[in-house]
Scaffold this motif. Structure first.
Motif, PDB file in Angstrom:
ATOM      1  N   GLY A  91      -3.592 -30.373  28.091  1.00 26.67           N
ATOM      2  CA  GLY A  91      -3.381 -29.650  29.344  1.00 26.67           C
ATOM      3  C   GLY A  91      -1.996 -29.813  29.935  1.00 26.67           C
ATOM      4  O   GLY A  91      -1.348 -28.818  30.298  1.00 26.67           O
ATOM      5  N   PRO A  92      -1.476 -31.040  30.058  1.00 22.12           N
ATOM      6  CA  PRO A  92      -0.140 -31.201  30.635  1.00 22.12           C
ATOM      7  C   PRO A  92       0.952 -30.499  29.808  1.00 22.12           C
ATOM      8  O   PRO A  92       1.857 -29.885  30.367  1.00 22.12           O
ATOM      9  CB  PRO A  92       0.069 -32.714  30.668  1.00 22.12           C
ATOM     10  CG  PRO A  92      -1.313 -33.275  30.728  1.00 22.12           C
ATOM     11  CD  PRO A  92      -2.144 -32.342  29.883  1.00 22.12           C
ATOM     12  N   ALA A  93       0.858 -30.581  28.499  1.00 20.45           N
ATOM     13  CA  ALA A  93       1.845 -29.913  27.634  1.00 20.45           C
ATOM     14  C   ALA A  93       1.728 -28.394  27.775  1.00 20.45           C
ATOM     15  O   ALA A  93       2.733 -27.683  27.841  1.00 20.45           O
ATOM     16  CB  ALA A  93       1.660 -30.333  26.179  1.00 20.45           C
ATOM     17  N   PHE A  94       0.503 -27.895  27.831  1.00 21.47           N
ATOM     18  CA  PHE A  94       0.289 -26.460  28.000  1.00 21.47           C
ATOM     19  C   PHE A  94       0.932 -25.988  29.300  1.00 21.47           C
ATOM     20  O   PHE A  94       1.655 -24.989  29.338  1.00 21.47           O
ATOM     21  CB  PHE A  94      -1.210 -26.133  27.997  1.00 21.47           C
ATOM     22  CG  PHE A  94      -1.501 -24.668  27.921  1.00 21.47           C
ATOM     23  CD1 PHE A  94      -1.837 -24.092  26.710  1.00 21.47           C
ATOM     24  CD2 PHE A  94      -1.424 -23.861  29.047  1.00 21.47           C
ATOM     25  CE1 PHE A  94      -2.097 -22.725  26.622  1.00 21.47           C
ATOM     26  CE2 PHE A  94      -1.678 -22.506  28.977  1.00 21.47           C
ATOM     27  CZ  PHE A  94      -2.016 -21.928  27.765  1.00 21.47           C
ATOM     28  N   ALA A  95       0.687 -26.730  30.387  1.00 22.64           N
ATOM     29  CA  ALA A  95       1.241 -26.366  31.694  1.00 22.64           C
ATOM     30  C   ALA A  95       2.767 -26.391  31.664  1.00 22.64           C
ATOM     31  O   ALA A  95       3.423 -25.519  32.257  1.00 22.64           O
ATOM     32  CB  ALA A  95       0.702 -27.301  32.770  1.00 22.64           C
ATOM     33  N   ALA A 117       0.282 -19.512  37.341  1.00 22.82           N
ATOM     34  CA  ALA A 117      -0.615 -19.792  38.471  1.00 22.82           C
ATOM     35  C   ALA A 117      -1.896 -20.482  38.001  1.00 22.82           C
ATOM     36  O   ALA A 117      -2.413 -21.376  38.679  1.00 22.82           O
ATOM     37  CB  ALA A 117      -0.948 -18.496  39.212  1.00 22.82           C
ATOM     38  N   ALA A 118      -2.375 -20.091  36.826  1.00 24.01           N
ATOM     39  CA  ALA A 118      -3.604 -20.698  36.293  1.00 24.01           C
ATOM     40  C   ALA A 118      -3.409 -22.161  35.913  1.00 24.01           C
ATOM     41  O   ALA A 118      -4.384 -22.904  35.789  1.00 24.01           O
ATOM     42  CB  ALA A 118      -4.096 -19.905  35.085  1.00 24.01           C
ATOM     43  N   THR A 119      -2.167 -22.573  35.720  1.00 23.47           N
ATOM     44  CA  THR A 119      -1.902 -23.960  35.329  1.00 23.47           C
ATOM     45  C   THR A 119      -1.620 -24.858  36.529  1.00 23.47           C
ATOM     46  O   THR A 119      -1.512 -26.072  36.367  1.00 23.47           O
ATOM     47  CB  THR A 119      -0.710 -24.051  34.350  1.00 23.47           C
ATOM     48  OG1 THR A 119       0.490 -23.666  35.032  1.00 23.47           O
ATOM     49  CG2 THR A 119      -0.930 -23.198  33.118  1.00 23.47           C
ATOM     50  N   GLN A 120      -1.497 -24.264  37.712  1.00 20.69           N
ATOM     51  CA  GLN A 120      -1.229 -25.062  38.907  1.00 20.69           C
ATOM     52  C   GLN A 120      -2.395 -26.011  39.155  1.00 20.69           C
ATOM     53  O   GLN A 120      -3.538 -25.619  39.082  1.00 20.69           O
ATOM     54  CB  GLN A 120      -1.014 -24.159  40.125  1.00 20.69           C
ATOM     55  CG  GLN A 120       0.173 -23.238  39.997  1.00 20.69           C
ATOM     56  CD  GLN A 120       1.482 -23.970  39.758  1.00 20.69           C
ATOM     57  OE1 GLN A 120       1.830 -24.872  40.512  1.00 20.69           O
ATOM     58  NE2 GLN A 120       2.190 -23.582  38.716  1.00 20.69           N
ATOM     59  N   GLY A 121      -2.082 -27.241  39.414  1.00 21.52           N
ATOM     60  CA  GLY A 121      -3.133 -28.231  39.652  1.00 21.52           C
ATOM     61  C   GLY A 121      -3.677 -28.834  38.372  1.00 21.52           C
ATOM     62  O   GLY A 121      -4.648 -29.568  38.398  1.00 21.52           O
ATOM     63  N   GLY A 122      -3.062 -28.512  37.244  1.00 29.42           N
ATOM     64  CA  GLY A 122      -3.482 -29.081  35.971  1.00 29.42           C
ATOM     65  C   GLY A 122      -4.350 -28.139  35.157  1.00 29.42           C
ATOM     66  O   GLY A 122      -4.984 -27.238  35.707  1.00 29.42           O
ATOM     67  N   VAL A 123      -4.342 -28.367  33.866  1.00 32.51           N
ATOM     68  CA  VAL A 123      -5.138 -27.559  32.946  1.00 32.51           C
ATOM     69  C   VAL A 123      -6.174 -28.486  32.312  1.00 32.51           C
ATOM     70  O   VAL A 123      -5.844 -29.401  31.574  1.00 32.51           O
ATOM     71  CB  VAL A 123      -4.253 -26.896  31.847  1.00 32.51           C
ATOM     72  CG1 VAL A 123      -5.100 -26.041  30.932  1.00 32.51           C
ATOM     73  CG2 VAL A 123      -3.135 -26.076  32.473  1.00 32.51           C
ATOM     74  N   ARG A 124      -7.431 -28.220  32.621  1.00 29.02           N
ATOM     75  CA  ARG A 124      -8.512 -29.081  32.145  1.00 29.02           C
ATOM     76  C   ARG A 124      -9.054 -28.674  30.781  1.00 29.02           C
ATOM     77  O   ARG A 124      -9.611 -29.496  30.066  1.00 29.02           O
ATOM     78  CB  ARG A 124      -9.628 -29.127  33.183  1.00 29.02           C
ATOM     79  CG  ARG A 124      -9.198 -29.841  34.469  1.00 29.02           C
ATOM     80  CD  ARG A 124     -10.157 -29.655  35.616  1.00 29.02           C
ATOM     81  NE  ARG A 124     -10.377 -28.277  36.046  1.00 29.02           N
ATOM     82  CZ  ARG A 124      -9.487 -27.522  36.702  1.00 29.02           C
ATOM     83  NH1 ARG A 124      -8.299 -28.013  36.978  1.00 29.02           N
ATOM     84  NH2 ARG A 124      -9.756 -26.300  37.067  1.00 29.02           N
TER      85      ARG A 124
END
Length: 153
Positions: free
Chosen positions: A61-65, A121-128
């Protein structure tokens, strides 16, 4: 006997010189070269995201964001290096439609930029997980494909 190796050397040298002339790389300081460089940077960001969603790469998730953020930073840049309507374009792989349909091309650019903004915008707050971003990345990929289908040879 010495003539045979010499002949081979000449043939190899001529082939090498011919291959150097086949280089399709644009001058890196030209508008075409700058566009190519920026699009290559975009691919370096989008490919890992696609790999994560297709299970070619482990999902992180962090790398994707971070890739989405980097893509968003690049999304506005290459368009300034396209010739304006009426300007003579340098050799490139664009279809003639790109010059005769500036409104359609502008719409395609805006569609791409909008889809990148939605992804970011979909990655804001982290990607689970992949489900959180798969539709948005698919929209970015579709925007790229649609523009290539319509405007690139």
């Amino acid at each position: 006997m010495i003539a045979v190796p010499y002949r081979k050397l000449v043939v190899v040298a001529l082939l090498g010189a011919a291959l150097v002339g086949c280089n399709n790389e644009a001058d890196p300081n030209s508008p075409e070269g700058k566009r190519q460089a920026l699009f290559k940077l975009m691919i370096k960001q989008s490919e890992p995201m696609g790999g994560m969603l297709s299970d070619r790469l482990p999902f992180a998730g962090p790398a994707f964001a971070e890739h989405a953020k980097q893509l968003a930073e690049l999304a506005d840049q290459p368009w300034a290096y396209f010739p304006k309507p009426g300007e003579e374009p340098e050799p490139n792989r664009a279809k003639a439609d790109i010059w005769s349909d500036p409104e359609g091309f502008e719409l395609a650019i805006n569609n791409f930029k909008s889809s990148v903004a939605d992804l970011t915008a979909a990655t804001q707050g982290g990607v689970r997980g992949p489900g959180q971003v798969s539709d948005q990345l698919r929209a970015v990929q579709q925007a790229c494909k649609a523009c290539h289908d319509d405007y690139r040879r």
